[in-house]
Write a protein that holds these residues in place. Structure first.
Motif, mmCIF file in Angstrom:
data_model
loop_
_atom_site.group_PDB
_atom_site.id
_atom_site.type_symbol
_atom_site.label_atom_id
_atom_site.label_comp_id
_atom_site.label_asym_id
_atom_site.label_seq_id
_atom_site.Cartn_x
_atom_site.Cartn_y
_atom_site.Cartn_z
ATOM 1 N N LEU A 5 -4.187 0.762 -2.385
ATOM 2 C CA LEU A 5 -3.679 -0.569 -2.707
ATOM 3 C C LEU A 5 -2.913 -0.506 -4.025
ATOM 4 O O LEU A 5 -3.428 -0.057 -5.042
ATOM 5 C CB LEU A 5 -4.829 -1.558 -2.813
ATOM 6 N N TYR A 58 0.847 -1.183 0.000
ATOM 7 C CA TYR A 58 0.000 0.000 0.000
ATOM 8 C C TYR A 58 0.882 1.231 0.000
ATOM 9 O O TYR A 58 2.004 1.221 0.503
ATOM 10 C CB TYR A 58 -0.873 0.055 1.260
ATOM 11 N N GLN A 97 0.588 5.068 1.536
ATOM 12 C CA GLN A 97 -0.203 5.902 2.430
ATOM 13 C C GLN A 97 0.153 7.352 2.184
ATOM 14 O O GLN A 97 1.308 7.750 2.306
ATOM 15 C CB GLN A 97 0.059 5.539 3.895
ATOM 16 N N GLY A 137 -5.626 8.256 2.594
ATOM 17 C CA GLY A 137 -5.707 6.908 3.135
ATOM 18 C C GLY A 137 -4.671 5.989 2.556
ATOM 19 O O GLY A 137 -3.584 6.403 2.172
ATOM 20 N N LEU A 138 -5.035 4.706 2.482
ATOM 21 C CA LEU A 138 -4.124 3.696 1.970
ATOM 22 C C LEU A 138 -4.581 3.293 0.564
ATOM 23 O O LEU A 138 -5.696 2.841 0.372
ATOM 24 C CB LEU A 138 -4.123 2.456 2.871
#
Lengths: 114, 111
Positions: free
Chosen positions: A46, A36, A38, A43-44
């Protein structure tokens, strides 16, 4: 319990240089592995996931690639870094059985591309 | 591909206030749902999860979340927050090994 090792923890690279971030997992076998990115406020994201050796699913078309040469090793690479590749990269794993789908995260690798 | 929306970017509360953080997801099939928390300077860690059964799940530190299938929601709640709950909270959804996270909600609790 599972433990994830990521290295290097921090990395400063010039634009156009190659990249290799490594992730290894202890305490489990045949894990699902994830990379991931960040970013603050986003957010994260993918990037890649793998359900087995040599099996890589890519989620976002970009300048990066991933490989899984061994069951518990997951590598994030680039041939030529871009400024936009700067960020905080997290490796994560989950394994089958009780607690399946629960991710364990590594400490992360902070990449700065100059 | 599925997606996860967290509508609150930054929430500021005083201690003892009640908390509810929203999470909605887009996938219509069977999913597992999670809330993760990242305290300042620490790894992401699991707060609670929903796989099946009772849609009201309880996690660590007094947190709970309710899965409402008809609303595609999995909101996080805590009746009375503490200063130590200051952290970033991420909602996540997984289907077939594909785990997606929301953008995160930063919670600041004022003492």
């Amino acid at each position: 319990s599972q433990t994830i090792h990521q290295w290097p923890a921090t990395l400063v690279q010039p634009v156009g240089s190659p990249l290799s971030l490594e992730c290894t997992v202890e305490g489990t076998s045949n894990p699902n592995l994830y990379w991931y990115r960040q970013a603050a406020g986003r957010g994260l994201q993918l990037l890649f996931y793998s359900v087995g050796i040599g099996q890589i699913s890519s989620e976002v078309p970009q300048n990066l690639s991933a490989s899984r040469p061994q069951d518990r090793q997951f590598i994030l690479s680039s041939k030529k870094l871009l400024l936009s590749d700067s960020g905080f990269y997290l490796c994560a794993c989950s394994s089958l059985g009780f607690g399946a789908n629960v991710l364990t995260f590594g400490a992360g690798s902070r990449l700065t591309v100059l | 591909a599925q997606s996860v929306s967290q509508h609150n970017h930054h929430v500021i509360l005083s201690e003892a206030a009640s908390l509810e953080l929203g999470c909605n997801y887009s996938y219509g099939g069977t999913v597992n749902l999670f809330w993760y928390v990242q305290y300042p300077g620490q790894h992401l860690q699991l707060l609670l999860k929903y796989f099946s059964g009772d849609p009201l799940v309880k996690g660590i530190k007094g947190f709970e979340a309710e899965f409402i299938k008809s609303k595609f929601s999995f909101n996080l709640r805590k009746p009375s927050v503490q200063w130590s709950d200051t952290a970033e909270y991420f909602c996540a959804v997984i289907n077939n090994n594909d785990m997606r996270f929301g953008a995160g909600t930063r919670l600041t609790v004022k003492p």
